[in-house]
Design a protein around this motif. Structure first.
Motif, PDB file in Angstrom:
ATOM      1  N   GLU A 116       6.824   6.196   1.080  1.00 22.40           N
ATOM      2  CA  GLU A 116       6.191   6.264   2.397  1.00 22.40           C
ATOM      3  C   GLU A 116       5.820   4.847   2.808  1.00 22.40           C
ATOM      4  N   GLY A 117       6.576   4.316   3.774  1.00 19.73           N
ATOM      5  CA  GLY A 117       6.371   2.928   4.153  1.00 19.73           C
ATOM      6  C   GLY A 117       6.705   2.025   2.977  1.00 19.73           C
ATOM      7  N   GLY A 118       5.799   1.116   2.665  1.00 20.47           N
ATOM      8  CA  GLY A 118       6.011   0.221   1.540  1.00 20.47           C
ATOM      9  C   GLY A 118       5.406   0.711   0.246  1.00 20.47           C
ATOM     10  N   ASP A 119       4.927   1.952   0.228  1.00 20.62           N
ATOM     11  CA  ASP A 119       4.268   2.505  -0.954  1.00 20.62           C
ATOM     12  C   ASP A 119       5.040   3.691  -1.511  1.00 20.62           C
ATOM     13  N   GLY A 139      -1.236  12.217  -4.728  1.00 20.28           N
ATOM     14  CA  GLY A 139      -1.767  11.508  -3.566  1.00 20.28           C
ATOM     15  C   GLY A 139      -2.024  10.038  -3.807  1.00 20.28           C
ATOM     16  N   SER A 140      -2.018   9.602  -5.069  1.00 21.03           N
ATOM     17  CA  SER A 140      -2.202   8.176  -5.352  1.00 21.03           C
ATOM     18  C   SER A 140      -1.056   7.370  -4.765  1.00 21.03           C
ATOM     19  N   ARG A 141      -1.376   6.166  -4.326  1.00 22.42           N
ATOM     20  CA  ARG A 141      -0.375   5.283  -3.731  1.00 22.42           C
ATOM     21  C   ARG A 141      -0.312   3.987  -4.533  1.00 22.42           C
ATOM     22  N   LEU A 142       0.898   3.474  -4.706  1.00 20.30           N
ATOM     23  CA  LEU A 142       1.105   2.183  -5.353  1.00 20.30           C
ATOM     24  C   LEU A 142       2.190   1.434  -4.585  1.00 20.30           C
ATOM     25  N   PRO A 143       2.179   0.102  -4.646  1.00 19.56           N
ATOM     26  CA  PRO A 143       3.231  -0.659  -3.967  1.00 19.56           C
ATOM     27  C   PRO A 143       4.595  -0.336  -4.565  1.00 19.56           C
ATOM     28  N   ALA A 144       5.564  -0.081  -3.698  1.00 21.74           N
ATOM     29  CA  ALA A 144       6.893   0.290  -4.181  1.00 21.74           C
ATOM     30  C   ALA A 144       7.570  -0.845  -4.934  1.00 21.74           C
ATOM     31  N   TRP A 145       7.357  -2.078  -4.507  1.00 18.96           N
ATOM     32  CA  TRP A 145       8.143  -3.193  -5.025  1.00 18.96           C
ATOM     33  C   TRP A 145       7.901  -3.493  -6.498  1.00 18.96           C
ATOM     34  N   CYS A 146       6.729  -3.112  -7.052  1.00 21.68           N
ATOM     35  CA  CYS A 146       6.439  -3.464  -8.448  1.00 21.68           C
ATOM     36  C   CYS A 146       6.331  -2.247  -9.352  1.00 21.68           C
ATOM     37  N   THR A 147       6.898  -1.112  -8.921  1.00 20.04           N
ATOM     38  CA  THR A 147       6.878   0.102  -9.733  1.00 20.04           C
ATOM     39  C   THR A 147       8.302   0.590  -9.966  1.00 20.04           C
ATOM     40  N   SER A 148       8.509   1.294 -11.056  1.00 22.44           N
ATOM     41  CA  SER A 148       9.862   1.757 -11.370  1.00 22.44           C
ATOM     42  C   SER A 148      10.339   2.792 -10.356  1.00 22.44           C
ATOM     43  N   MET A 149       9.466   3.736  -9.984  1.00 20.50           N
ATOM     44  CA  MET A 149       9.873   4.724  -8.988  1.00 20.50           C
ATOM     45  C   MET A 149      10.087   4.072  -7.631  1.00 20.50           C
ATOM     46  N   ALA A 167      11.060  -7.853   3.180  1.00 20.57           N
ATOM     47  CA  ALA A 167      10.427  -8.858   4.035  1.00 20.57           C
ATOM     48  C   ALA A 167       8.954  -8.548   4.266  1.00 20.57           C
ATOM     49  N   GLN A 168       8.613  -7.262   4.316  1.00 15.31           N
ATOM     50  CA  GLN A 168       7.239  -6.858   4.601  1.00 15.31           C
ATOM     51  C   GLN A 168       6.379  -6.742   3.352  1.00 15.31           C
ATOM     52  N   ALA A 169       7.008  -6.683   2.185  1.00 15.98           N
ATOM     53  CA  ALA A 169       6.252  -6.481   0.936  1.00 15.98           C
ATOM     54  C   ALA A 169       5.289  -7.634   0.681  1.00 15.98           C
ATOM     55  N   ARG A 170       4.062  -7.274   0.306  1.00 12.95           N
ATOM     56  CA  ARG A 170       3.073  -8.283  -0.055  1.00 12.95           C
ATOM     57  C   ARG A 170       3.209  -8.588  -1.530  1.00 12.95           C
TER      58      ARG A 170
END
Length: 263
Positions: A116-119, A139-149, A167-170
């Protein structure tokens, strides 16, 4: 009428501004801010105090919010909104028993998440019977870029959407192992796309290693990701690959088949 007047974010027949503001008030509450005053909610949502008050009192009347002194907080009834999504998706009904079996066999936590978005947002989780320092649930959210899923789900995006996400990832260092360069991250996502699975070793949190595989829908599109997470001191990355990857892929494929047959 100019283009901005036609924006779907303008009040009109297809956009109810008051409803959108109500949702923004609900989203204002988080683990970092579980209790907030009227002033804090108004500031967080960019609303007037009067506007925030009307929304909060409406939510209170409906049972989604309660007051303690001068502070507002969400009630358990708010979970109805999330469970409405879960109960409407046949995938999770099929997935849970298979995930429980996988977690039991490997004695590691097993989770499913969507993008969902960047998460990533957790939609199912079967915890291991171990104490882990990271506390996650539905319901927990984590940044997509640094997780395996997250990387597995990013790998399923068309290149244009992937580049927009990158480009948008922090990107910021979470541990000494975290990838900090967008080019390296792009390579990691591409590798996940090519091999059909993704391993992330202590990039999200020290001591945590996770392995993810995709769950596909009827048309072969990736709709979710499945992972197993472990502690490095008990299950090193190579051991997780050798012992966990075959069963993880089998389970992800079994869930995908059930979805394609019954979903």
């Amino acid at each position: 009428m100019n283009a901005s007047d036609e924006s779907p974010l303008k009040p009109g027949d297809s956009y109810v501004q008051s409803f959108a503001r109500g949702l923004s008030v609900i989203r204002a509450f988080s683990a970092e801010a579980p209790r907030q005053t009227l002033t804090e909610v108004a500031r967080h949502c960019g609303l007037t105090r009067a506007g925030a008050r009307r929304i909060l009192l409406t939510l209170q009347t409906l049972g989604y919010v309660r007051m303690e002194g001068r502070q507002f907080l969400l009630t358990p009834k708010i979970l109805d909104l999330g469970f409405a999504y879960l109960s409407s998706q046949p995938l999770w009904q099929f997935a849970e028993p298979l995930m429980q079996q996988l977690a039991g066999e490997l004695k590691e936590a097993c989770s499913a998440a969507v993008l969902e978005g960047g998460d990533i947002v957790y939609v199912l989780r079967v915890p291991a019977r171990k104490i882990m320092s990271i506390n996650l649930g539905v319901g927990s959210r984590l940044p997509a870029w640094c997780t395996s899923m997250g990387r597995m789900l990013l790998a399923a995006l068309p290149n244009e959407q992937l580049e927009a996400q990158l480009a948008q990832a922090r990107i910021e260092p979470r541990t000494p192992h975290t990838l900090r360069d967008r080019d390296e991250l792009r390579v990691a996502v591409q590798q996940a796309r090519e091999q059909g699975w993704c391993l992330v070793n202590q990039e999200l949190e020290e001591g945590l290693v996770s392995l993810a595989a995709p769950i596909t829908g009827r048309n072969g599109e990736v709709i979710a990701a499945l992972n197993i997470g472990a502690q490095v001191n008990r299950t090193p990355p190579q051991q997780l690959l050798e012992q966990g990857l075959p069963r993880l892929l089998e389970t992800a494929q079994a869930i995908s088949r059930l979805l394609q047959i019954k979903g």
